[in-house]
Motif scaffolding. Structure first.
Motif, short mmCIF file in Angstrom:
data_model
loop_
_atom_site.label_atom_id
_atom_site.label_comp_id
_atom_site.label_asym_id
_atom_site.label_seq_id
_atom_site.Cartn_x
_atom_site.Cartn_y
_atom_site.Cartn_z
N VAL A 150 -7.93 69.60 31.28
CA VAL A 150 -7.67 68.88 32.52
C VAL A 150 -7.03 69.85 33.49
O VAL A 150 -5.99 70.41 33.21
CB VAL A 150 -6.71 67.69 32.28
N PRO A 151 -7.63 70.13 34.65
CA PRO A 151 -7.10 71.13 35.57
C PRO A 151 -5.67 70.81 35.98
O PRO A 151 -5.30 69.67 36.19
CB PRO A 151 -8.05 71.04 36.77
N MET A 152 -4.87 71.85 36.11
CA MET A 152 -3.48 71.68 36.49
C MET A 152 -3.39 71.54 38.01
O MET A 152 -3.00 72.44 38.73
CB MET A 152 -2.66 72.88 36.01
N LEU A 153 -3.76 70.36 38.48
CA LEU A 153 -3.82 70.13 39.92
C LEU A 153 -2.44 69.92 40.52
O LEU A 153 -2.24 70.07 41.72
CB LEU A 153 -4.70 68.90 40.21
N GLY A 210 -8.75 51.92 40.53
CA GLY A 210 -8.33 51.82 41.93
C GLY A 210 -7.59 53.05 42.39
O GLY A 210 -6.70 52.94 43.24
N MET A 211 -7.92 54.20 41.84
CA MET A 211 -7.22 55.43 42.22
C MET A 211 -8.08 56.24 43.17
O MET A 211 -9.12 56.77 42.79
CB MET A 211 -6.89 56.27 40.97
N GLY A 212 -7.63 56.35 44.41
CA GLY A 212 -8.34 57.13 45.40
C GLY A 212 -7.71 58.49 45.61
O GLY A 212 -6.70 58.84 44.99
N GLY A 213 -8.29 59.28 46.49
CA GLY A 213 -7.73 60.57 46.87
C GLY A 213 -7.55 61.52 45.71
O GLY A 213 -8.37 61.58 44.78
N GLY A 214 -6.44 62.26 45.72
CA GLY A 214 -6.19 63.25 44.69
C GLY A 214 -6.04 62.65 43.31
O GLY A 214 -6.45 63.25 42.31
N LEU A 215 -5.44 61.45 43.23
CA LEU A 215 -5.31 60.82 41.93
C LEU A 215 -6.67 60.47 41.36
O LEU A 215 -6.89 60.56 40.15
CB LEU A 215 -4.45 59.56 42.04
N GLY A 216 -7.59 60.06 42.23
CA GLY A 216 -8.95 59.77 41.76
C GLY A 216 -9.63 61.01 41.21
O GLY A 216 -10.34 60.95 40.20
N GLU A 217 -9.40 62.14 41.86
CA GLU A 217 -9.98 63.39 41.36
C GLU A 217 -9.38 63.77 40.00
O GLU A 217 -10.09 64.22 39.10
CB GLU A 217 -9.71 64.51 42.38
N THR A 218 -8.08 63.54 39.85
CA THR A 218 -7.44 63.82 38.57
C THR A 218 -8.02 62.93 37.48
O THR A 218 -8.27 63.38 36.35
CB THR A 218 -5.92 63.60 38.67
N LEU A 219 -8.22 61.65 37.80
CA LEU A 219 -8.79 60.74 36.82
C LEU A 219 -10.21 61.16 36.44
O LEU A 219 -10.59 61.11 35.26
CB LEU A 219 -8.79 59.31 37.37
N GLU A 220 -11.00 61.59 37.42
CA GLU A 220 -12.37 62.05 37.14
C GLU A 220 -12.34 63.23 36.17
O GLU A 220 -13.15 63.30 35.23
CB GLU A 220 -13.04 62.47 38.45
N GLU A 221 -11.43 64.16 36.39
CA GLU A 221 -11.32 65.32 35.51
C GLU A 221 -10.88 64.91 34.11
O GLU A 221 -11.35 65.45 33.11
CB GLU A 221 -10.33 66.33 36.10
N LEU A 222 -9.97 63.96 34.06
CA LEU A 222 -9.50 63.44 32.78
C LEU A 222 -10.66 62.85 31.97
O LEU A 222 -10.83 63.15 30.78
CB LEU A 222 -8.43 62.39 33.01
N VAL A 223 -11.44 62.01 32.60
CA VAL A 223 -12.56 61.37 31.91
C VAL A 223 -13.59 62.40 31.50
O VAL A 223 -14.17 62.33 30.41
CB VAL A 223 -13.20 60.28 32.81
N HIS A 252 1.13 63.59 32.93
CA HIS A 252 2.46 63.56 33.55
C HIS A 252 2.63 64.71 34.55
O HIS A 252 3.10 64.51 35.68
CB HIS A 252 3.53 63.64 32.46
N VAL A 253 2.23 65.90 34.16
CA VAL A 253 2.38 67.08 35.01
C VAL A 253 1.48 66.98 36.24
O VAL A 253 1.87 67.32 37.36
CB VAL A 253 2.09 68.36 34.22
N ASN A 254 0.26 66.50 36.05
CA ASN A 254 -0.71 66.46 37.14
C ASN A 254 -0.46 65.33 38.13
O ASN A 254 -0.89 65.41 39.28
CB ASN A 254 -2.13 66.31 36.58
N THR A 255 0.18 64.24 37.68
CA THR A 255 0.29 63.06 38.54
C THR A 255 1.72 62.66 38.87
O THR A 255 1.95 61.99 39.88
CB THR A 255 -0.39 61.84 37.89
N GLY A 256 2.66 62.97 38.02
CA GLY A 256 4.03 62.50 38.21
C GLY A 256 4.32 61.20 37.51
O GLY A 256 5.48 60.77 37.46
N TYR A 257 3.30 60.53 36.96
CA TYR A 257 3.54 59.30 36.21
C TYR A 257 4.20 59.61 34.88
O TYR A 257 4.11 60.72 34.36
CB TYR A 257 2.23 58.55 35.98
N PHE A 258 4.86 58.59 34.31
CA PHE A 258 5.46 58.77 33.00
C PHE A 258 4.41 59.08 31.95
O PHE A 258 3.24 58.67 32.07
CB PHE A 258 6.19 57.48 32.57
N ALA A 259 4.82 59.77 30.90
CA ALA A 259 3.98 59.91 29.72
C ALA A 259 4.15 58.65 28.87
O ALA A 259 5.28 58.21 28.63
CB ALA A 259 4.38 61.14 28.92
N THR A 260 3.05 58.07 28.42
CA THR A 260 3.15 56.89 27.56
C THR A 260 3.59 57.26 26.16
O THR A 260 4.09 56.42 25.42
CB THR A 260 1.79 56.16 27.48
#
Length: 449
Positions: A4-7, A52-65, A354-362
């Motif tokens: 997953v790219p370190m965006l 429902g993730m647009g913008g940069g978060l959407g790109e991160t999700l695409e890379e994740l998948v 967590h690093v790419n988005t700032g969200y908590f790690a589950t």
């Protein structure tokens, strides 16, 4: 590494119900072609993932998948952006339970009650039990929101909580200690007085009901009856007692003193005010921590949310969204959905999320990964919301309320607070929020009878 790219995209306002859900959210490129190119053979099971993730978060999700699709040869996940959370919910309502419904759908936390009652989903607990998956390895204070009657209904995905952000430079100028930030209502009020100048207000709070809910929960009080709507359908709001009045009176006192300023309902407006030095303290989503630190021309401090002087704080309620499994699809499609859920919660995947988005790690073990250690060393403020979450006292108050009319209740709270800032008394403003919430609950319950 999983590829997953370190965006390094600090998730500071895209599509978290507790953040700005639509502004600045541009639709990611359609990933059908990418999914097809990754699909390998025709016998791989393909499922849709609505989000429902647009913008940069959407790109991160695409890379994740894409990383998941490349990690195995049995399944292909196709992510499909559906707009804001509200738009996503509307879209899902039109197709839920049909053959065209997605196998995976992301839903903001205040949509939880609707999803449980809809009949359009399969509780993820069914697959946890079938698979023997050890869900206890995940963060308890994140799982608790989506757990009802000991059943986990959905898998946490993007999770955040609020925190107090402050300008360390202005703290020093005012004679305050950035290493010992204010915690209680009276301490915040006193600090706001010292921080207020001709150019700067001491404190502000966004026009969003989420922050009020948190200051009710940390007092150990349920937002609605019936054990916060978890034992049965809620019939009335319960935030109208002394706990709710403490919050309204606290805000009113600062507003009357001229140490508080209301910057409206738009996340970006309040964030800009902080970056410009127009306000010295405010509350924001933990997912915006890195962005706030990186964009400021001054050192940014982060602390726990304020709490009433009379209580020992109970902590915070998780916000964000989770991922649900659709019903009415084949068992092999559900197997694909659950396999992705398990993969997503691996510590190494969660570390990069967590690093790419700032969200908590589950998965708490993600915080032990090297990339997280490096990130936290560079931005130690990221640890504060994690510590706040993990220190939260379990209970129905911090577990969070479940009502189908949560968006309507939040609107009532914000409208009443705006009336407070215009001169309505704290008692009358709070009553307005209670009455509006109760009307919405009554109408909803009557319609569902």
């Amino acid at each position: 590494m999983l590829g997953v790219p370190m965006l390094l995209l600090a998730a500071c306002g895209n599509n978290d119900q507790n953040e700005d859900t639509s502004a600045n959210a541009s639709e990611p490129a359609n990933s059908n072609e990418q999914a097809a190119s990754n699909s390998g053979s025709d016998d791989r099971v393909e499922i849709e993932f609505w989000h429902g993730m647009g913008g940069g978060l959407g790109e991160t999700l695409e890379e994740l998948v894409a990383s998941y699709n490349d990690s195995q040869d049995s399944y292909v996940i196709t992510p499909e952006y559906q707009g804001s959370y509200e738009e996503l919910l509307t879209q899902f309502r039109t197709v839920g339970g049909t053959e065209t419904a997605p196998a995976l759908v992301q839903m903001f936390e205040v949509g939880t009650k609707y999803m449980i009652d809809s009949g359009f989903i399969t509780p993820v607990q069914e697959w946890i039990d079938k698979d023997g998956y050890d869900v206890t390895q995940l963060e308890e204070n994140i799982l608790s929101y989506y757990t009802v009657n000991d059943q986990l209904y959905s898998m946490p995905f993007n999770s955040s909580t609020p925190a107090l952000f402050f300008n360390e430079e202005k703290f020093v100028e005012a004679g305050l200690d950035p290493e010992n930030p204010p915690r209680t209502f009276s301490e915040i009020k006193e600090a706001a007085e010292l921080l207020t100048t001709d150019d700067t207000y001491g404190f502000s709070m966004l026009g969003h009901g989420w922050f009020f809910e948190q200051m009710i929960a940390t007092q150990g009080v349920d937002y609605v009856d019936q054990e916060n709507g978890r034992a049965a359908d809620a019939t009335e709001a319960t935030f109208g007692g002394e706990e709710g009045l403490r919050v309204y009176e606290w805000l009113d006192e600062m507003n009357q003193a001229g140490t508080f300023n209301y910057f409206g309902r738009d996340w970006d407006d309040l964030r800009a005010a902080f970056q410009n030095g127009d306000v010295a303290m405010y509350m924001d989503s933990s997912a915006g921590t890195k962005d706030s630190v990186n964009n400021a021309s001054f050192d940014v401090g982060v602390s726990f949310i304020p709490h009433a002087d009379e209580i020992d704080p109970n902590g915070v309620v998780i916000g964000g969204a989770s991922v649900w499994m659709g019903s009415g699809i084949s068992e092999e499609e559900q197997a694909a959905a659950f396999d992705f859920m398990k993969w997503f919660n691996l510590p190494e995947v969660q570390a990069e999320w967590h690093v790419n988005t700032g969200y908590f790690a589950t998965h708490p073990a993600a915080y032990d990964e090297d990339i997280v250690a490096t990130e936290h060393e560079e931005t130690p403020q990221l640890r504060v919301p994690i510590d706040q979450l993990q220190a939260t006292v379990p209970g129905t108050a911090t577990q969070g309320a479940l009502i189908t009319v949560f968006p309507e209740s939040r609107e009532q709270v914000v409208t009443s607070l705006e009336a407070l800032y215009q001169g309505t008394s704290p008692e009358d403003a709070l009553s307005q929020a209670i009455e509006g919430t109760n009307r919405a609950i009554e109408v909803s319950n009557r319609a569902n009878q």
